[in-house]
Design an enzyme around this catalytic site. Structure first.
Site, PDB file in Angstrom:
ATOM      1  N   CYS A 181       0.831  -1.214   0.000  1.00  0.00           N
ATOM      2  CA  CYS A 181       0.000   0.000   0.000  1.00  0.00           C
ATOM      3  C   CYS A 181       0.863   1.262   0.000  1.00  0.00           C
ATOM      4  O   CYS A 181       1.571   1.532   0.969  1.00  0.00           O
ATOM      5  CB  CYS A 181      -0.904  -0.047   1.231  1.00  0.00           C
ATOM      6  SG  CYS A 181      -1.777   1.476   1.601  1.00  0.00           S
ATOM      7  N   CYS A 241       0.193   3.678   2.874  1.00  0.00           N
ATOM      8  CA  CYS A 241       0.722   3.106   4.124  1.00  0.00           C
ATOM      9  C   CYS A 241       2.213   3.405   4.242  1.00  0.00           C
ATOM     10  O   CYS A 241       2.709   3.760   5.313  1.00  0.00           O
ATOM     11  CB  CYS A 241       0.503   1.596   4.168  1.00  0.00           C
ATOM     12  SG  CYS A 241      -1.224   1.089   4.086  1.00  0.00           S
TER      13      CYS A 241
END
Length: 147
Positions: free
Chosen positions: A64, A67
């Site tokens: 991600c 993230c």
């Protein structure tokens, strides 16, 4: 605000043991504990309860992008706010567990007191995360420490 909704093949860390050398520079480090098993989660929540700490749990994934972008700030906050416990849950290692938390997007940050959720931040909104953590720190300190 960045969100990830599906997996990709950009894996930036390997391994599943909490005590392995940190090969996940964007997701765990500092005072962040990587959670890859339900046992580790239960142990850390029990420890937080015993110590009277609020838990900030980051449900995240190695693939991600958002993230990864918020990871360094999360690590920095973990080193700054020692009165809180910072966890990073790998949603790929704990898919069923993450589903129980109704994770729709990563990163999702849950704030837990006594093991129960009282707030959350969805997405890589650095300012919102920092503001919530700062407000939680003030609330979690004993009255003598606030003076």
């Amino acid at each position: 605000m960045g969100l990830c909704f599906s997996s990709a093949s950009l894996c930036c860390f390997t391994g599943t043991e909490e005590d392995e050398p940190d090969e996940r520079p964007h997701l765990a480090g500092g005072k962040v504990t990587l959670v890859t098993t339900k046992d580790v989660w239960d142990r850390k929540l029990s420890e937080a309860k015993t110590q009277g700490k609020i838990v900030v749990a980051n449900f995240s994934a190695s693939w991600c992008g958002p993230c990864k972008s918020i990871g360094p700030l999360y690590i920095e906050l973990s080193e700054k706010h020692l009165s809180l416990m910072f966890l990073m849950v790998d949603v790929d290692a704990l898919t069923e567990f993450s589903a129980q938390w109704d994770i729709k997007a990563t990163p999702t940050f849950f704030f837990l007191r006594e093991g129960k959720q009282f707030d959350k931040v969805v997405g890589a909104n650095k300012q919102e995360l920092e503001n919530k953590i700062n407000s939680v720190v003030v609330v979690s300190q004993p009255p003598a420490a606030q003076k």
